[in-house]
Design a protein around this motif. Structure first.
Motif, PDB file in Angstrom:
ATOM      1  N   GLU A 249      -6.814   3.599   5.386  1.00  0.00           N
ATOM      2  CA  GLU A 249      -5.826   3.752   4.275  1.00  0.00           C
ATOM      3  C   GLU A 249      -6.540   4.682   3.435  1.00  0.00           C
ATOM      4  O   GLU A 249      -5.901   5.463   2.725  1.00  0.00           O
ATOM      5  CB  GLU A 249      -5.343   2.427   3.622  1.00  0.00           C
ATOM      6  CG  GLU A 249      -4.582   1.815   4.618  1.00  0.00           C
ATOM      7  CD  GLU A 249      -4.316   0.208   4.115  1.00  0.00           C
ATOM      8  OE1 GLU A 249      -3.291  -0.030   4.479  1.00  0.00           O
ATOM      9  OE2 GLU A 249      -4.821  -0.005   3.156  1.00  0.00           O
TER      10      GLU A 249
ATOM     11  N   ASP B 267      -5.927  -1.971  -4.652  1.00  0.00           N
ATOM     12  CA  ASP B 267      -5.582  -2.717  -3.601  1.00  0.00           C
ATOM     13  C   ASP B 267      -6.713  -3.261  -2.853  1.00  0.00           C
ATOM     14  O   ASP B 267      -7.574  -2.331  -2.395  1.00  0.00           O
ATOM     15  CB  ASP B 267      -4.778  -1.384  -2.758  1.00  0.00           C
ATOM     16  CG  ASP B 267      -3.829  -1.937  -1.436  1.00  0.00           C
ATOM     17  OD1 ASP B 267      -3.766  -3.363  -1.568  1.00  0.00           O
ATOM     18  OD2 ASP B 267      -3.826  -1.237  -0.663  1.00  0.00           O
TER      19      ASP B 267
ATOM     20  N   GLU C 141      -9.686  -3.402   1.310  1.00  0.00           N
ATOM     21  CA  GLU C 141      -8.508  -3.034   2.315  1.00  0.00           C
ATOM     22  C   GLU C 141      -9.236  -1.948   3.682  1.00  0.00           C
ATOM     23  O   GLU C 141     -10.272  -2.221   3.649  1.00  0.00           O
ATOM     24  CB  GLU C 141      -7.273  -2.503   1.630  1.00  0.00           C
ATOM     25  CG  GLU C 141      -6.716  -3.547   0.660  1.00  0.00           C
ATOM     26  CD  GLU C 141      -5.876  -4.735   1.236  1.00  0.00           C
ATOM     27  OE1 GLU C 141      -5.319  -4.424   2.548  1.00  0.00           O
ATOM     28  OE2 GLU C 141      -6.313  -5.959   1.172  1.00  0.00           O
ATOM     29  N   ARG C 142      -8.135  -1.616   4.109  1.00  0.00           N
ATOM     30  CA  ARG C 142      -8.405  -0.742   5.582  1.00  0.00           C
ATOM     31  C   ARG C 142      -9.234   0.394   4.969  1.00  0.00           C
ATOM     32  O   ARG C 142      -8.503   1.109   4.345  1.00  0.00           O
ATOM     33  CB  ARG C 142      -7.239  -0.599   6.221  1.00  0.00           C
ATOM     34  CG  ARG C 142      -6.499  -2.064   6.614  1.00  0.00           C
ATOM     35  CD  ARG C 142      -5.212  -1.829   7.258  1.00  0.00           C
ATOM     36  NE  ARG C 142      -4.678  -2.913   7.272  1.00  0.00           N
ATOM     37  CZ  ARG C 142      -3.886  -3.450   6.525  1.00  0.00           C
ATOM     38  NH1 ARG C 142      -3.514  -3.041   5.251  1.00  0.00           N
ATOM     39  NH2 ARG C 142      -2.974  -4.627   6.899  1.00  0.00           N
TER      40      ARG C 142
ATOM     41  N   THR D 112       0.867  -0.999   0.088  1.00  0.00           N
ATOM     42  CA  THR D 112      -0.029   0.132   0.023  1.00  0.00           C
ATOM     43  C   THR D 112       0.514   1.377  -0.017  1.00  0.00           C
ATOM     44  O   THR D 112       0.470   2.159  -0.633  1.00  0.00           O
ATOM     45  CB  THR D 112      -0.939  -0.161   1.117  1.00  0.00           C
ATOM     46  OG1 THR D 112      -1.536  -1.276   1.211  1.00  0.00           O
ATOM     47  CG2 THR D 112      -1.741   1.127   1.228  1.00  0.00           C
TER      48      THR D 112
HETATM   49 MG   LIG Z   1      -1.990  -2.901   2.037  1.00  0.00          MG
END
Ligand SMILES: [Mg+2]
Ligand SMILES: Nc1ncnc2c1ncn2[C@@H]1O[C@H](COP(=O)(O)OP(=O)(O)OP(=O)(O)O)[C@@H](O)[C@H]1O
Lengths: 598, 439
Positions: free
Chosen positions: A272, A336, A268-269, A246
């Motif tokens: 982020e 991602d 993903e998070r 990332t």
């Molecule tokens: Mg990542």
């Protein structure tokens, strides 16, 4: 698939987000439907039809849903709405504008308009009355965040049309008519600035898609110098968790010389994504001086958002990219992580009780991934202008094992491989791209070699290949040293090892969090590579192997100070001068000179 | 979670498996709770008028003529200030002998926070443990697990972290907690006089394993109440998430789902992410920070549970016994806090990032020297120095019994640098060396 009467149905079964619907009319594969649940309408997509039943995957939680609920089929596949005003927006995987939603928590069944219908845009015509046009041709343009945003003949139209009228320069909303076009039969179509397109179908309104031939500068040294990606190229970044996928993608998206950056946060998070929309409004685009967020669109389907929409999110992102490419822009698309998308496919395939392939992924995983990557590319448009989508996806291999299906299948589809190594990450050698295993197939393209020679110089490619060689020989020397011991090998081996370390520390390693070091322009990369290779080519003289490490550590330290300093600043030059002095200590040439002088 | 209004009672089961029962029923919602002969159950599948229920405590002894009532709602919890200081089971019923809670009813496992309504985490959480504060600083709104073999003192470290973290509320979600550990937490919190800030949802080893599937959502729904409605900083402790995942696999195996790696369900990533992503910083000041425990078997982090966890959380704290010093340390190689760059060098001293990296790099050099030694090779002078450094570093900074402030940690590190190395070997930016190098 357009139809006038909507097909209806009722829910008859529910297994998590897979819902079985009894249907009372025709439905199409991938058709969108809405399930009525109390006051809410839950969006879903048909993924299988058997007899009188459709299996739909719901893009929302199905909690509380009951059999008997009414379903309405929309007659079209999952579509995005395309028009000016998509830049700097935060969308979810289905292109709902997240900022338009009320409340702290996402509400099920809340769908928001991706565009601003009230805003007026300054439209300037490009085509004129009487022109013959086909789908994708530019009719006019508005300015979106300082970028030309072309208004095109709707992609869905087939055949040739004649422009019957076109709006004068002026202020229009996206829904205002800006042109009327006429087909061969004299039927007219009113065109405004908005069009819809099904995300799973590639937009192909270009003339030609040649092999990529131009380097896309990313400012990341171990990419640009060692394994360059091209405008319209594809690459992937596999790596165990925490190895820097990332961070690397964010670095590229900040620095790359692209007109438009689309970031798909796929499973993903959430933090982020927050990082992007908190930081990008503060950061300058080094080339235009505008804020980075102005050229960026975020598609956020974070890991806690509904799984089915995760799959949609990458297609939504790709379709937006294709739309901007058709305007003649350089688009950089980041996803991602593509593994989360593959996992979403797996969850659904398992629920459908399909015959599983390796690691329980669906059998057609390979084809799905290849099809997706093939939508990237450099194109010549019908008007001779060029556009590109450069696509870089991350892969999160289970257990860090690169032999798993998603990595293996992506390897077949993507042309650049930036493998992140756990060892390098553990020893904080960031970015942890493995210099030996990673590759860029483009480096073998004569087209790219030619443009590299023109924009850098004729020695560039040789220098790059030589660096790779030095790295490999250094690794081999290190293995020997580890087997035979420090004094079990000739001193030469130590020198070879340390010359590779020099390239590693100075060229490959780069501090993504340092203001200066984070991004290195190509010109500076060239300077540093030549400087380092100059040292690699120098003959040194050492009496003892310990001298080698001590000497190179000092040199590396000196180079690092240079990397942290503004290019060609006094500080930079000061460190360089000290470095040049240091080099004389062990250089054979220098020693000879000294001896001759005596 | 008691039934409220009048409900239709069913008395005929069509099918019974180890984990599920099914019956013919109408007008039932997905995810709805039910009671089967007094046992809690939940709707997991509806096909036509066939409803499949997962019975949390298992189906042993359930007859085909069992009494089934549907509760008309998904699992829920009552939230109010009365939760403070109380202990509950996985269903949110008190287990401390105290009265029932009065409060607003909330569904557990509710929707996600809209990402654009989040704030970027930015508040450093100091723990005094240098293996955390120096190398892997925690930030409020972060989610991070301890990775530890089951013989490591992870619950003790976690309790320490919790008490030093200065959170408004600490919510303990215990899954498969041994009775001893349960009592340990109770006692530590009590001794610290913190009991009134603490809320516990506990499933012990004596309770049915599948019940623990409810624990994280219970704990996090309570956390959301305090973080959103009351703007409080809430620290949620989840131990042991490996046992939670094991319960997931029990259920999916019993339901004949195709297992993926390590016989875990294919949805493991999404299941865990739903929980961990509840960690959040709100613009209004409230926050949920999750510190969890994922026990490993034999340090294997490639197993599906730690592997998926690592892909979800914002780093991990890896506990390991360092035989050189005979203490448990926070291993600097496998540990990581991804949010640390938001605070280090900003809320801590400017030299923090570089000092941290240099120390870890030198520690890595020591590891290579050790390999050399094990392979029977002579060590260079530098190798010897790295080994001495490593031991000192481990003892003075990595050990979990360290408790100092961050400036002191940095000073200790500089002292170690100058004791064992030259400036060039340490390789830190010149400005910082000029300012902090200890003579
Ligand atoms: Mg990542
Ligand atoms: N170039 C870099 N410079 C400095 N630190 C880095 C760099 N790349 C990664 N890191 C460190 O590694 C951490 C993890 O990186 P990142 O979040 O990119 O990993 P990831 O591969 O995306 O992991 P996951 O698969 O779990 O998402 C970062 O938080 C940062 O501390």
């Amino acid at each position: 698939m357009e139809k006038n009467d909507k097909t209806t149905g009722t829910v008859s079964g529910i297994i998590a987000n897979l819902v079985v619907v009894d249907i009372y009319g025709p439905v199409g594969q991938n058709e969108i439907c809405y399930i009525a649940h109390n006051e809410e309408r839950l969006m879903a997509e048909v993924i299988k039809v058997t007899g009188k039943q459709a299996y739909v995957q719901v893009f929302e939680s199905t909690r509380g849903l009951r059999p008997g609920s009414k379903v309405e089929f929309e007659g079209h596949m999952l579509e995005v709405t395309l028009g000016p005003g998509m830049l700097s927006r935060n969308y979810d995987g289905l292109q709902n504008d997240l900022d338009k939603m009320d409340g702290v928590f996402l509400k099920r069944g809340e769908y928001t308009d991706p565009l601003d219908r009230k805003k007026k845009w300054n439209f300037k015509p490009i085509a004129s009355k009487g022109d013959e046009v086909v789908a994708g041709d530019w009719l006019g343009e508005v300015e979106e965040n300082g970028m030309p945003h072309r208004i095109m003949v709707p992609f869905k139209l087939e055949g040739t049309y004649k422009i019957k009228s076109i709006a004068k320069e002026g202020e229009y909303t996206v829904d205002d008519e800006i042109a009327v076009i006429e087909d061969n039969n004299g039927d007219t179509i009113s065109v405004n600035m908005v069009q819809k397109w099904p995300v799973k179908v590639p937009i192909k309104t270009y003339k030609e898609k040649p092999r990529p031939f131009k380097l896309l500068e990313t400012g990341v040294r171990c990419i640009d110098t060692l394994n360059p990606i091209t405008e319209g190229g594809t690459g992937f970044i596999p790596g165990p968790f925490g190895t820097g996928k990332t961070v690397l993608q964010h670095a590229i998206s900040k620095q790359a010389e692209a007109d438009i950056v689309i970031m798909a946060a796929c499973g993903e998070r959430a933090n982020e994504v927050v990082e992007i929309f908190k930081e990008f409004p503060e950061l300058d685009d080094p080339r235009t001086g505008k804020k980075l967020i102005e050229r960026t669109t975020i598609i956020a389907n974070t890991s806690n958002m509904p799984v089915a929409a995760r799959e949609a999110s990458v297609y939504t992102a790709m379709t937006l990219a294709e739309y901007y490419r058709s305007m003649g822009l350089k688009v950089l698309l980041m996803a991602d992580s593509t593994s989360r998308w593959a996992q979403a496919l797996r969850e659904m395939s398992n629920r459908l009780e399909e015959l599983p392939g390796p690691d329980a992924f669906p059998m057609d995983l390979s084809a799905i991934i290849s099809n997706f990557y093939s939508r990237a590319g450099f194109v010549y448009l019908n008007n001779g202008k060029t556009g590109s989508i450069t696509f870089i996806g991350t892969v999160s291999p289970a257990g860090g094992n690169l032999k798993e299906p998603v990595t293996e299948n992506t390897r077949k589809a993507a042309r650049c491989f930036y493998g992140l190594s756990q060892d390098r990450a553990d020893s904080k050698r960031y970015p942890a791209i493995d210099p030996i295993d990673s590759y860029s197939k483009y480096l073998e393209y004569p087209e790219l070699q030619k443009t590299l020679g023109e924009s850098l110089d004729e020695h560039w490619l040789d220098n790059v290949l030589k660096s790779k060689d030095v790295l490999l020989r250094g690794k081999e020397a290190n293995e020997q040293i580890n087997i035979l011991g420090d004094d079990g090998v000739p001193i030469d081996f130590h020198e070879r090892f340390w010359k590779a370390e020099l390239i590693d520390f100075v060229i490959l390693q780069q501090d993504a969090f340092d203001k200066v070091d984070a991004s290195t322009p190509l010109k500076r990369q060239k300077y540093m590579l030549e400087k380092v290779l100059g040292i690699v080519d120098t003959d040194f003289e050492f009496r003892h192997f310990e001298e080698v490490g001590d000497f190179f550590k000092r040199i590396i330290n000196q180079f690092k100070q240079m990397n942290y300093s503004e290019f060609e600043s006094d500080k930079f030059k000061g460190f360089e001068k000290e470095l040049d002095e240091m080099l004389k200590e062990h250089a054979v040439e220098e020693k000879k000179k000294e001896e001759e002088a005596v | 979670m008691k039934s409220q209004a009048f409900q239709k009672v069913y008395t005929k089961l069509n099918n019974i498996t180890k984990a599920t029962v099914s019956l013919t029923a109408k007008n039932v919602g997905y995810d709805e709770m039910a009671v089967v002969n007094g046992r809690m159950a939940q709707v997991v599948k509806i096909v036509g008028d066939q409803v499949v229920l997962q019975v949390f405590s298992g189906t042993e002894g359930i007859p085909t003529d069992a009494e089934i009532t549907f509760l008309g709602n998904p699992p829920q919890i009552k939230v109010s200030d009365e939760l403070s200081g109380r202990f509950f089971n996985a269903y949110g019923d008190p287990i401390d002998g105290g009265p029932d809670i009065e409060g607003e009813i909330r569904e557990i496992g509710g929707p996600s926070v809209n990402p654009v309504r989040r704030e970027q985490p930015s508040q450093l959480i100091a723990t005094g443990i240098a293996g955390i504060d120096l190398n892997n600083s925690l930030v409020s709104g972060q989610k991070i697990p301890f990775f530890a073999d089951s013989d490591q003192p992870y619950n003790q470290v976690m309790a320490n972290v919790a008490l030093r973290a200065k959170a408004d509320k600490i919510i303990l979600g215990g899954m498969g907690l041994s009775n001893d550990d349960y009592l340990y937490f109770k006692q530590v919190f009590d001794n610290a006089g913190a009991l009134d800030r603490i809320i516990s949802f506990v499933n012990t080893t004596e309770d049915p394993p599948v019940e623990r599937l409810l624990v994280p959502d219970m704990a996090l729904t309570a956390a959301e109440y305090f973080a959103v409605d009351k703007n409080e900083s809430v620290l949620v402790l989840l131990t042991d998430m490996t046992l939670f995942a094991d319960a997931l696999s029990i259920v999916s195996n019993r339901m004949d789902q195709i297992p993926s790696k390590d016989s875990m369900p294919g949805s493991l990533y999404s299941d865990l992410a739903k929980i961990y992503e509840k960690a959040v910083q709100f613009p209004t000041g409230g926050s949920i920070t999750i510190v969890a425990v994922t026990t490993l078997s034999g340090g294997d982090i490639t197993h599906a549970i730690p592997d998926n966890t690592g892909y979800i959380t914002e780093g991990q704290l890896f506990l390991r016994r360092d035989t050189d010093i005979g203490k448990v340390i926070v291993d600097p190689f496998r540990s990581l806090s991804r949010l640390k760059q938001l605070v280090i060098g900003k809320q801590t001293r400017e030299d923090h990032p570089q000092v941290m990296n240099a120390a870890v790099r030198l520690y890595a050099d020591a590891a290579s020297a050790r390999t050399k030694l094990e392979n029977g090779f002579d060590l260079t002078d530098y190798d010897e120095r790295t080994l001495d450094f490593a031991k000192d570093y481990s003892e003075k900074l990595l050990a979990i019994d360290v408790n100092v402030d961050t400036d002191t940690m940095l000073d200790i590190a500089w002292k170690l640098f100058s004791t064992y190395f030259s400036k060039a070997e340490v390789g830190i930016k010149k400005e910082l060396v000029d300012k902090y190098w200890k003579k």
